[in-house]
Design a protein around this motif. Structure first.
Motif, mmCIF file in Angstrom:
data_model
loop_
_atom_site.group_PDB
_atom_site.id
_atom_site.type_symbol
_atom_site.label_atom_id
_atom_site.label_comp_id
_atom_site.label_asym_id
_atom_site.label_seq_id
_atom_site.Cartn_x
_atom_site.Cartn_y
_atom_site.Cartn_z
ATOM 1 N N ALA A 101 33.669 30.760 -8.953
ATOM 2 C CA ALA A 101 34.801 29.836 -9.049
ATOM 3 C C ALA A 101 34.540 28.767 -10.102
ATOM 4 O O ALA A 101 35.458 28.354 -10.826
ATOM 5 C CB ALA A 101 35.058 29.181 -7.689
ATOM 6 N N LEU A 102 33.289 28.324 -10.215
ATOM 7 C CA LEU A 102 32.931 27.335 -11.233
ATOM 8 C C LEU A 102 33.083 27.923 -12.632
ATOM 9 O O LEU A 102 33.623 27.278 -13.534
ATOM 10 C CB LEU A 102 31.485 26.880 -11.037
ATOM 11 C CG LEU A 102 31.205 25.826 -9.964
ATOM 12 C CD1 LEU A 102 29.724 25.499 -9.973
ATOM 13 C CD2 LEU A 102 32.027 24.579 -10.194
ATOM 14 N N ILE A 103 32.584 29.137 -12.794
ATOM 15 C CA ILE A 103 32.662 29.796 -14.090
ATOM 16 C C ILE A 103 34.119 30.010 -14.488
ATOM 17 O O ILE A 103 34.480 29.905 -15.666
ATOM 18 C CB ILE A 103 31.883 31.119 -14.070
ATOM 19 C CG1 ILE A 103 30.380 30.839 -13.839
ATOM 20 C CG2 ILE A 103 32.082 31.903 -15.363
ATOM 21 C CD1 ILE A 103 29.540 32.079 -13.657
ATOM 22 N N ALA A 104 34.956 30.297 -13.495
ATOM 23 C CA ALA A 104 36.388 30.467 -13.762
ATOM 24 C C ALA A 104 37.015 29.169 -14.253
ATOM 25 O O ALA A 104 37.924 29.177 -15.080
ATOM 26 C CB ALA A 104 37.101 30.962 -12.507
ATOM 27 N N GLN A 105 36.492 28.039 -13.754
ATOM 28 C CA GLN A 105 36.990 26.729 -14.170
ATOM 29 C C GLN A 105 36.520 26.391 -15.584
ATOM 30 O O GLN A 105 37.244 25.795 -16.370
ATOM 31 C CB GLN A 105 36.490 25.655 -13.204
ATOM 32 C CG GLN A 105 37.097 25.719 -11.808
ATOM 33 C CD GLN A 105 38.418 24.973 -11.714
ATOM 34 O OE1 GLN A 105 38.655 24.030 -12.449
ATOM 35 N NE2 GLN A 105 39.275 25.400 -10.799
ATOM 36 N N ASN A 106 35.273 26.771 -15.892
ATOM 37 C CA ASN A 106 34.697 26.479 -17.212
ATOM 38 C C ASN A 106 33.639 27.542 -17.503
ATOM 39 O O ASN A 106 32.593 27.582 -16.852
ATOM 40 C CB ASN A 106 34.073 25.077 -17.232
ATOM 41 C CG ASN A 106 33.601 24.662 -18.610
ATOM 42 O OD1 ASN A 106 33.258 25.500 -19.436
ATOM 43 N ND2 ASN A 106 33.577 23.363 -18.869
ATOM 44 N N SER A 107 33.899 28.368 -18.480
ATOM 45 C CA SER A 107 33.002 29.495 -18.782
ATOM 46 C C SER A 107 31.654 29.056 -19.348
ATOM 47 O O SER A 107 30.740 29.877 -19.475
ATOM 48 C CB SER A 107 33.676 30.455 -19.765
ATOM 49 O OG SER A 107 33.998 29.793 -20.977
ATOM 50 N N ASP A 108 31.514 27.770 -19.694
ATOM 51 C CA ASP A 108 30.213 27.268 -20.146
ATOM 52 C C ASP A 108 29.244 27.084 -18.980
ATOM 53 O O ASP A 108 28.041 26.913 -19.186
ATOM 54 C CB ASP A 108 30.370 25.917 -20.858
ATOM 55 C CG ASP A 108 31.056 26.037 -22.208
ATOM 56 O OD1 ASP A 108 31.011 27.133 -22.793
ATOM 57 O OD2 ASP A 108 31.638 25.037 -22.669
ATOM 58 N N CYS A 109 29.769 27.103 -17.781
ATOM 59 C CA CYS A 109 28.926 26.904 -16.589
ATOM 60 C C CYS A 109 28.163 28.183 -16.270
ATOM 61 O O CYS A 109 28.726 29.287 -16.315
ATOM 62 C CB CYS A 109 29.792 26.507 -15.398
ATOM 63 S SG CYS A 109 28.854 26.213 -13.891
ATOM 64 N N ILE A 110 26.875 28.036 -15.963
ATOM 65 C CA ILE A 110 26.053 29.214 -15.643
ATOM 66 C C ILE A 110 25.446 29.145 -14.246
ATOM 67 O O ILE A 110 24.846 30.113 -13.786
ATOM 68 C CB ILE A 110 24.914 29.400 -16.659
ATOM 69 C CG1 ILE A 110 24.033 28.146 -16.712
ATOM 70 C CG2 ILE A 110 25.461 29.768 -18.023
ATOM 71 C CD1 ILE A 110 22.743 28.343 -17.477
ATOM 72 N N GLY A 111 25.580 27.994 -13.576
ATOM 73 C CA GLY A 111 24.967 27.907 -12.255
ATOM 74 C C GLY A 111 24.984 26.508 -11.685
ATOM 75 O O GLY A 111 25.755 25.641 -12.128
#
Length: 236
Positions: free
Chosen positions: A59-69
């Motif tokens: 869900a985080l990655i969907a919000q911002n693809s720069d997020c990895i964890g």
């Protein structure tokens, strides 16, 4: 003459009042900005902790693809998303998760690293309001390390635990920041030995070649270039 002194005194009072007003405004603006940032991260926490098993990293990655964890140290305030932008190494130094200006920024993985690197190097600010990586300052004391021996780093692949091995005060240009991958066991052993010798202290954990390392780095010390690194070893 007295009249002139009164005018000068009056002007000084006006200037002092103006300076105090401006200073007060900037202090208020910074406090207000940090309060907004805190609320923003609380909303992000709600997204990642949606009641499902583990954290909802997808869900985080969907919000911002720069997020990895997500990086966290149990029972501390260090509990944040992690960003990775190889093409823009320090993109999130002063940007929030929403990619707008943020004094606090967001913790990020060294641009030279990948999630498969031998040494994952993460950076975060040491702020006076006990946010971001400010908790790392506690590791300068052995007692703090004993209370907080493990670090969690969860990615789309799952949650991984790392045990703290060494705490070292370094300079921002320290050679340790260049050790992303270790070519062989001899090189690994040499780097670990050198780091141990320079450490404020080490724990009873002994890193083994092919065990992934996690290095958390933040500002610490009297000089602008001073840093504190907390190095942990991936649990088998």
């Amino acid at each position: 003459m007295n009249k002139r002194k009164k005018v000068i005194r009056f002007l000084l009072i006006i200037l002092l009042a103006a300076a105090l007003a401006v200073s007060g405004y900037y202090i208020w603006r910074e406090m207000y900005s940090r309060a907004l940032e805190k609320k923003a991260f609380e909303k992000i926490s709600e997204i990642v902790d949606d009641g499902s098993s583990g954290r909802n990293i997808a869900a985080l990655i969907a919000q911002n693809s720069d997020c990895i964890g997500w990086i966290s140290i149990p029972d501390t305030t260090l509990d944040y998303p992690v960003m990775h932008t190889p093409e823009k190494p320090q993109k999130y130094l002063r940007l929030g998760f929403n990619e707008k200006y943020s004094f606090s920024g967001v913790p990020f993985l060294d641009a030279r690293c990948s999630l498969q690197s031998d040494n994952l190097i993460l950076y975060g600010h040491n702020l006076k309001n006990d946010t971001m990586f400010s908790s790392l300052a506690g590791y300068a004391q052995v007692s703090y390390s004993k209370k907080h021996p493990q670090i969690e780093f969860e990615t789309a692949a799952g949650n991984t635990l790392y045990s703290v091995f060494a705490v070292v005060q370094v300079d921002e240009n320290d050679e340790w920041y260049n050790f992303v991958d270790f070519p062989n066991s001899a090189d690994f052993d040499e780097k670990i030995s050198t780091l141990s010798e320079r450490a404020l202290y080490t724990t009873d954990i002994i890193p083994q070649f092919n065990q992934q390392l996690l290095t958390l780095s933040t500002c610490y010390g009297s000089q602008k270039s001073d840093r504190l690194i907390v190095v942990a070893v991936k649990n088998n």
